[in-house]
Design an enzyme around this catalytic site. Sequence first.
Site, PDB file in Angstrom:
ATOM      1  CG  HIS A   1      -0.523 122.164 -45.439  1.00  0.00           C
ATOM      2  ND1 HIS A   1       0.856 121.748 -45.538  1.00  0.00           N
ATOM      3  CD2 HIS A   1      -1.226 121.215 -45.546  1.00  0.00           C
ATOM      4  CE1 HIS A   1       0.791 120.473 -45.683  1.00  0.00           C
ATOM      5  NE2 HIS A   1      -0.468 120.076 -45.600  1.00  0.00           N
ATOM      6  CG  ASP A   2       3.519 124.573 -45.288  1.00  0.00           C
ATOM      7  OD1 ASP A   2       4.064 125.318 -44.857  1.00  0.00           O
ATOM      8  OD2 ASP A   2       2.930 123.564 -44.460  1.00  0.00           O
TER       9      ASP A   2
ATOM     10  N   GLY B   1      -0.835 119.816 -50.166  1.00  0.00           N
ATOM     11  CA  GLY B   1       0.076 120.743 -49.324  1.00  0.00           C
ATOM     12  C   GLY B   1       1.579 120.700 -49.923  1.00  0.00           C
TER      13      GLY B   1
END
Length: 257
Positions: A116-117, A134
């Site tokens: 994520h991100d 992440g």
Amino acid sequence: MKNTFIHKQAVIGTNVNIGNCVTIEDDVIIGKNTQIGNNVSILRGTRIGENCQIHSNAVLGGIPQDLKYKGEYTFLEIGHNNIIREFVTINKGTISKGTTSIGNSNLIMSNAHIGHDCAIGNNCIIGFSVGMAGEVTVEDWSNISGLTAIHQFSSIGENTMISGLSRVVKDIPPYIMVAHEPLRFAGINTVGLKRREFDSCKIDELKAIYKIIFQEKRNTKFALELVKSEFEQTLERDKILNFICNSKRGILKGIEF
């Protein structure tokens, strides 16, 4: 298209080829001339550009593997001309940044995971079974070899080469190769830079800059001031200085020249 589900609110460009047993959820946008293999899942909030290849069993836009994620609406944005091979998984963002982003013209090899991100630049090669936690940043023209594990919040500078089976727990400044265990500086990425048409004078300049950075025994701050005073201002010099100054995890260690 046998057993394929395409939500009526998905936006599919012209000349998109979709294989069997594909799932495309609502609020998905896929650009023209993109090819999607069998058993691919493209989940809500995903945007894919033009002329991409998505190979079998990839899962794009899955929810973050992060216990802090509480169902907020977030996105995965993938640019143009990317090749995403078999069994790749790329999660969308969290409330932290809202979006996982992949630039243009990247090759992401089989079984790689991008958390994520993360923010991946352009023209990168991400090897097979690379695991990226992440909020990792990977700048343009980086080459990450297979089975590398990258700690969350790490930053990888442009034009870097990371050897296979590496464990990345510190930031990696631009223009260098890294190898060994524990991971450390292994020289300038000469082959990659020559392919990008860096001339020998520029490569020599980079070698001299990193010789100061990795051999200075006092501290990194002093080494950066020394580089600033001894080298004329160039785009490459300033990219190195800015990267190291802005590093939150600290940079990896060097070797003797």
